[in-house]
Design an enzyme around this catalytic site. Structure first.
Site, PDB file in Angstrom:
ATOM      1  N   HIS A 100       0.883  -1.165   0.000  1.00  0.00           N
ATOM      2  CA  HIS A 100       0.000   0.000   0.000  1.00  0.00           C
ATOM      3  C   HIS A 100       0.925   1.221   0.000  1.00  0.00           C
ATOM      4  CE1 HIS A 100      -2.274  -2.995   2.429  1.00  0.00           C
ATOM      5  NE2 HIS A 100      -3.365  -2.479   1.906  1.00  0.00           N
ATOM      6  N   ASP A 103       2.290   2.012   3.391  1.00  0.00           N
ATOM      7  CA  ASP A 103       3.236   1.072   4.000  1.00  0.00           C
ATOM      8  C   ASP A 103       4.663   1.523   3.735  1.00  0.00           C
ATOM      9  OD1 ASP A 103       1.058  -0.644   4.313  1.00  0.00           O
ATOM     10  OD2 ASP A 103       1.540  -1.774   2.494  1.00  0.00           O
ATOM     11  N   GLU A 231     -10.646  -7.098  -4.360  1.00  0.00           N
ATOM     12  CA  GLU A 231     -10.436  -8.170  -3.384  1.00  0.00           C
ATOM     13  C   GLU A 231     -11.673  -8.316  -2.501  1.00  0.00           C
ATOM     14  OE1 GLU A 231      -6.655  -7.953  -1.338  1.00  0.00           O
ATOM     15  OE2 GLU A 231      -7.517  -8.871   0.443  1.00  0.00           O
ATOM     16  N   ASP A 306     -10.304 -12.043  10.755  1.00  0.00           N
ATOM     17  CA  ASP A 306      -9.313 -12.150   9.690  1.00  0.00           C
ATOM     18  C   ASP A 306      -7.923 -12.259  10.318  1.00  0.00           C
ATOM     19  OD1 ASP A 306      -8.517 -12.126   7.043  1.00  0.00           O
ATOM     20  OD2 ASP A 306      -8.535  -9.940   6.858  1.00  0.00           O
ATOM     21  N   ASP A 308      -5.300 -13.803   9.223  1.00  0.00           N
ATOM     22  CA  ASP A 308      -4.198 -13.715   8.246  1.00  0.00           C
ATOM     23  C   ASP A 308      -2.982 -14.551   8.629  1.00  0.00           C
ATOM     24  OD1 ASP A 308      -5.692 -12.015   6.684  1.00  0.00           O
ATOM     25  OD2 ASP A 308      -4.616 -10.199   7.257  1.00  0.00           O
TER      26      ASP A 308
HETATM   27  C1  XLS Z   1      -7.362  -6.841   4.437  1.00  0.00           C
HETATM   28  C2  XLS Z   1      -6.874  -7.085   3.090  1.00  0.00           C
HETATM   29  C3  XLS Z   1      -5.712  -6.210   2.681  1.00  0.00           C
HETATM   30  C4  XLS Z   1      -5.587  -6.202   1.201  1.00  0.00           C
HETATM   31  C5  XLS Z   1      -4.808  -5.064   0.655  1.00  0.00           C
HETATM   32  O1  XLS Z   1      -8.112  -7.599   5.010  1.00  0.00           O
HETATM   33  O2  XLS Z   1      -6.549  -8.437   2.960  1.00  0.00           O
HETATM   34  O3  XLS Z   1      -4.548  -6.620   3.306  1.00  0.00           O
HETATM   35  O4  XLS Z   1      -5.023  -7.386   0.733  1.00  0.00           O
HETATM   36  O5  XLS Z   1      -5.404  -3.855   0.924  1.00  0.00           O
HETATM   37 NI    NI Z   2      -5.633  -9.288   1.308  1.00  0.00          NI
HETATM   38 NI    NI Z   3      -7.285 -10.227   4.999  1.00  0.00          NI
END
Ligand code: XLS
Ligand code: NI
Ligand code: NI
Length: 438
Positions: A100, A103, A231, A306, A308
């Site tokens: 981003h 970032d 996304e 989420d 991740d």
């Molecule tokens: C957040 C998203 C983010 C996108 C990019 O949940 O996964 O990380 O991939 O903005």
């Molecule tokens: Ni993402």
């Molecule tokens: Ni995510």
């Protein structure tokens, strides 16, 4: 300067290796199903989790040890961090990265200053890309962290904020082009709502459609030819995210005449938050020619958000690779939108995490390739639908049959032929057999 003195370039050592700083399955030059693993997998490291996550959560502060980062918002710190990031990409042998805007470079006192900061860091990123050959898979704009975006960016009620977001995307597109980015991503961020008591949903979606058209037009104007991606994610941060799943995104794109310009970036943890399996989301996008890229991670079945996490489960990676082999992934990649746990706070954990998941995807690729090569699922599938290969089946599929015609056939045939078993349990065992053998 080296940030990871104890690590040299990660090598493939094969499945019997016990070295945690070596690949056991990912062998970049090995050919599987007609292409090298490197070409199939297009591994990508994300800047936000790997170089910006601090380990803080709602209950406690930062935990990550990142000796190279002085924690300040200076451009100098951002440039130093960029060099470290490329040392990491290079040692990991990752061909791509993604970011981003915020970032990589800090916000300044004004939009003009912020843009100048971005340019200054982009110069370093470009230098490092040229030095290492690592490429930018995609760029995107963070339009969710700053308080100005509390009501959304392209779906905000506040025109001034919409305008600001437009400027941010314009700049992010320019920098992504300057860095030869292969794609440009829109994840919705705060594009959604908490309650219809204060929300004009139709108006917000119309604005979002306009916003995307303006982005497409500007890309054309500056000659950016990368693929646009949306996304999907169903919730977080808002209760109802507009881009909730692949089906909702495709419906949106179709309604606003954007299908020619956008594909989807499908993320595992977002699929499961939507109540879908990753394979479902991939297949749904793929069958409509809209599978662009994946955010490779996983959630935790016992936690409803989420998280991740890095995916290490062969069952999951093999399922993902089955669909990716079917539809192809380029110009996308296997993008590790994943973060180490806050308890895994040492820099070396970043290597362990990526290596483990790269191996899991490489093994998943081999499993999937074998399943396809031997028709292990394809043959039963063909058999299951065999009745449709008849003359009548073909006529229906071609749109040449009518209800009256089918009713006549039904009257003549009497009770339809008996059904056959779906064989789900057998097929699950077949799948396991391939996991064992790959
Ligand atoms: C957040 C998203 C983010 C996108 C990019 O949940 O996964 O990380 O991939 O903005
Ligand atoms: Ni993402
Ligand atoms: Ni995510």
């Amino acid at each position: 300067m080296t940030a990871f003195p104890e690590v040299s370039k990660i090598q493939y050592e094969g499945p019997d290796s016990d070295n945690p700083l070596a690949f056991r399955w990912y062998n970049p030059s090995e050919v599987v199903a007609g292409k090298t693993m490197r070409e199939h997998l297009r591994f990508t490291v994300v800047y936000w989790h790997t170089f910006r996550a601090t380990g803080s959560d709602p209950f406690g502060g930062p935990t990550m040890l990142r000796g190279w980062d002085d924690g300040s918002d200076s451009v100098e710190n951002a440039c130093r961090r960029a060099r470290v990031a490329f040392e990491f990409f290079e040692k990991l042998d990752a061909p791509f990265y993604a970011f981003h805007d915020r970032d990589v470079a800090p916000e300044g006192g004004s939009l003009a200053e912020t843009n100048a900061n971005f340019d200054a860091v982009a110069k370093v990123l470009k230098e490092e890309q040229e030095r290492t050959g690592v490429k930018l898979l995609w760029g995107t704009a963070n339009m969710f962290s700053h308080p100005r975006y509390m009501h959304g960016a392209a779906t905000t009620c506040n025109l001034g904020v919409y305008t600001y977001a437009a400027a941010q995307v314009k700049k992010a597109l320019e920098v992504t082009k300057e860095l030869d980015g292969v794609n440009y991503v829109f994840w919705g961020g705060r594009e959604g709502y908490q309650t219809l008591l204060n929300t004009d949903m139709k108006r917000e979606l119309d604005h979002l459609g306009r916003f995307f058209h303006m982005a497409v037009d500007y890309a054309k104007e500056i000659g950016f030819t990368g693929q646009f991606l949306i996304e999907p994610k169903p919730k977080e941060p808002t209760k109802h995210q507009y881009d909730s799943d692949a089906a909702a995104c495709l419906n949106f794109l179709r309604s606003y005449d954007l299908t020619d310009h956008f594909k989807l970036n499908i993320e595992t943890n977002h699929a499961t938050l939507a109540g879908h399996e990753m394979m479902h989301e991939l297949e749904y996008a793929g069958m409509q020619g809209a599978l662009g890229s994946i955010d490779a991670n996983t959630g935790d079945l016992l936690l409803g958000w989420d998280t991740d996490q890095f995916a290490t489960n062969y069952y999951l990676t093999a399922q993902i690779m089955l669909v990716l082999l079917k539809y192809g992934l380029s110009p996308g990649g296997v993008n590790f939108d994943a973060k180490v746990r806050r308890e895994s706070f040492q820099p070396i954990d970043l290597f362990y995490a990526h290596i483990g998941s790269m191996d899991a995807f490489a093994k998943g690729l081999k499993i999937a390739a074998k399943i396809i090569e031997e028709g292990a699922l394809q043959h039963p599938l063909q058999q299951r639908y065999a009745s449709w290969d008849s003359e009548l089946g073909r006529r229906i599929e071609a749109g040449q049959a009518s209800l009256s015609e089918l009713a006549d056939v039904a009257l003549q045939q009497g009770e339809p032929p008996v059904n056959e078993s779906g064989r789900q349990e057998l097929l699950e065992s077949v799948f396991n057999r391939y996991i064992d053998r790959a």
